[in-house]
Design a protein around this motif. Structure first.
Motif, PDB file in Angstrom:
ATOM      1  N   ASP A   1     -79.794  44.176 -17.591  1.00 27.43           N
ATOM      2  CA  ASP A   1     -80.568  45.194 -18.295  1.00 27.43           C
ATOM      3  C   ASP A   1     -79.813  45.529 -19.582  1.00 27.43           C
ATOM      4  OD1 ASP A   1     -82.037  47.292 -19.214  1.00 27.43           O
ATOM      5  OD2 ASP A   1     -81.792  48.565 -17.446  1.00 27.43           O
TER       6      ASP A   1
ATOM      7  N   GLN B   1     -76.189  44.483 -12.509  1.00 31.92           N
ATOM      8  CA  GLN B   1     -76.108  45.124 -11.191  1.00 31.92           C
ATOM      9  C   GLN B   1     -76.744  44.238 -10.125  1.00 31.92           C
ATOM     10  OE1 GLN B   1     -79.081  48.532 -10.461  1.00 31.92           O
ATOM     11  NE2 GLN B   1     -78.946  48.541 -12.706  1.00 31.92           N
TER      12      GLN B   1
ATOM     13  N   THR C   1     -79.082  42.878  -7.396  1.00 27.04           N
ATOM     14  CA  THR C   1     -80.525  43.026  -7.220  1.00 27.04           C
ATOM     15  C   THR C   1     -80.822  43.993  -6.085  1.00 27.04           C
ATOM     16  OG1 THR C   1     -80.918  40.769  -8.034  1.00 27.04           O
ATOM     17  CG2 THR C   1     -82.680  41.788  -6.756  1.00 27.04           C
TER      18      THR C   1
ATOM     19  N   PHE D   1     -80.580  47.351  -7.600  1.00 23.94           N
ATOM     20  CA  PHE D   1     -81.703  47.546  -8.518  1.00 23.94           C
ATOM     21  C   PHE D   1     -82.982  47.862  -7.754  1.00 23.94           C
ATOM     22  CE2 PHE D   1     -85.347  45.681 -10.791  1.00 23.94           C
ATOM     23  CZ  PHE D   1     -85.316  46.439 -11.955  1.00 23.94           C
TER      24      PHE D   1
ATOM     25  N   SER E   1     -85.052  51.308  -7.969  1.00 21.15           N
ATOM     26  CA  SER E   1     -86.460  51.281  -8.383  1.00 21.15           C
ATOM     27  C   SER E   1     -87.344  52.012  -7.379  1.00 21.15           C
ATOM     28  CB  SER E   1     -86.938  49.831  -8.541  1.00 21.15           C
ATOM     29  OG  SER E   1     -86.197  49.161  -9.539  1.00 21.15           O
TER      30      SER E   1
END
Length: 282
Positions: free
Chosen positions: A146, A210, A212, A215, A219
């Motif tokens: 990101d 980071q 997954t 993440f 999210s």
């Protein structure tokens, strides 16, 4: 501490009015740490070569025209150093304001603590600032990139290069505001030289890189670091003896790190140690 600092010869410097003795070859940052001075750093890490790019660790040295980076400047006999002068505080404040005005620091708690300490106000640039705005790169099941969060500290480049993995899969590309961390010819990670050791992820200070697994939990609004436990164990894949720190939430491993001060890993792991933990839950 630099490798030169293994001799018995010592030097004495004066830090904020107090004499501090450190081994010859030690940096000013080493001396500050020995004296208990909490010096902000972003691009510095114990297991990486200093690259002098973030400039938040600068201090004032008597006789020096400019502020000097404490992470790489070697301490010299009779140096007189100020770590919290008005000039130092103003410089650190400006660096933090510039960083915060262009990138997303929402997942960089340490940098945000520095900003609060030096009263950095990123809103001063809200009318004319340029903001990085790129889609999140999800190209595999192991980690995401990101770049909206990237502060170009170069830590990932160093970890991928001479300091750890020697893969050289990533480097700095572009100039000025278009500077980015990139693979060769900007190919996808699976098509690059990346071996997925995740050492770049381990040193990233802003979560621009980071897991997954992290993440996905973020999210979903279910990343609860305060509820996680961290258990140190030994990697089960080979006989090297790498130490693993298993971060566990809701009885599931959500990511794996390694202690920087461990004599075997120095914070670094291979793909199996870093990402090969899912068999535990099968």
């Amino acid at each position: 501490m630099t490798q030169d600092a293994t001799t018995t010869t010592r030097v004495t410097v004066r830090i904020d009015g107090d004499d501090v003795s450190v081994p010859a070859g030690a940096t000013i940052l080493d001396a500050c740490n020995a004296h208990g001075v909490d010096t902000p750093t972003i691009c510095y890490a114990e297991n990486l070569t200093p690259v002098n790019v973030c400039r938040v660790c600068v201090v004032e040295v008597e006789g020096s025209r400019t502020l000097v980076p404490s992470c790489s400047r070697v301490a010299e006999e009779s140096m007189v150093i100020q770590t919290d002068s008005e000039r130092v505080r103003h410089s650190r404040k400006m660096v933090l304001e510039f960083l915060g005005s262009g990138v997303d620091l929402s997942q960089a708690p340490e940098i945000n603590e520095y900003s609060a300490r030096y009263e950095a106000d990123v809103s001063r640039y809200v009318n004319s600032r340029a903001v990085i705005d790129e889609p999140i790169r999800i190209q595999d099941e192991l980690y995401i990139r990101d770049y909206d969060k990237c502060v170009l500290c170069y830590k990932c480049v160093e970890a991928c290069g001479d300091d750890a993995q020697h893969t050289f899969a990533i480097a700095v590309a572009g100039r000025g505001f278009d500077n980015r961390i990139s693979t060769e010819f900007d190919v996808t990670l699976p098509d690059s030289a990346c071996v997925y050791c995740g050492n770049c992820v381990a040193v990233c200070p802003t979560n621009a890189l980071q897991f997954t697994s992290e993440f996905d939990l973020r999210s979903a609004g279910n990343w609860r670091e305060e509820d996680q436990t961290v258990t140190t164990t030994v990697c089960s894949y080979c006989g090297v003896g790498c130490n693993l720190e298993l971060h566990v939430q809701d009885n599931e491993i959500v990511k794996v790190t390694s202690p920087v001060d461990h004599s075997v890993t120095h914070g670094n792991l291979c793909i199996k140690g870093r990402f090969g933990y899912k068999y535990v839950g099968n």
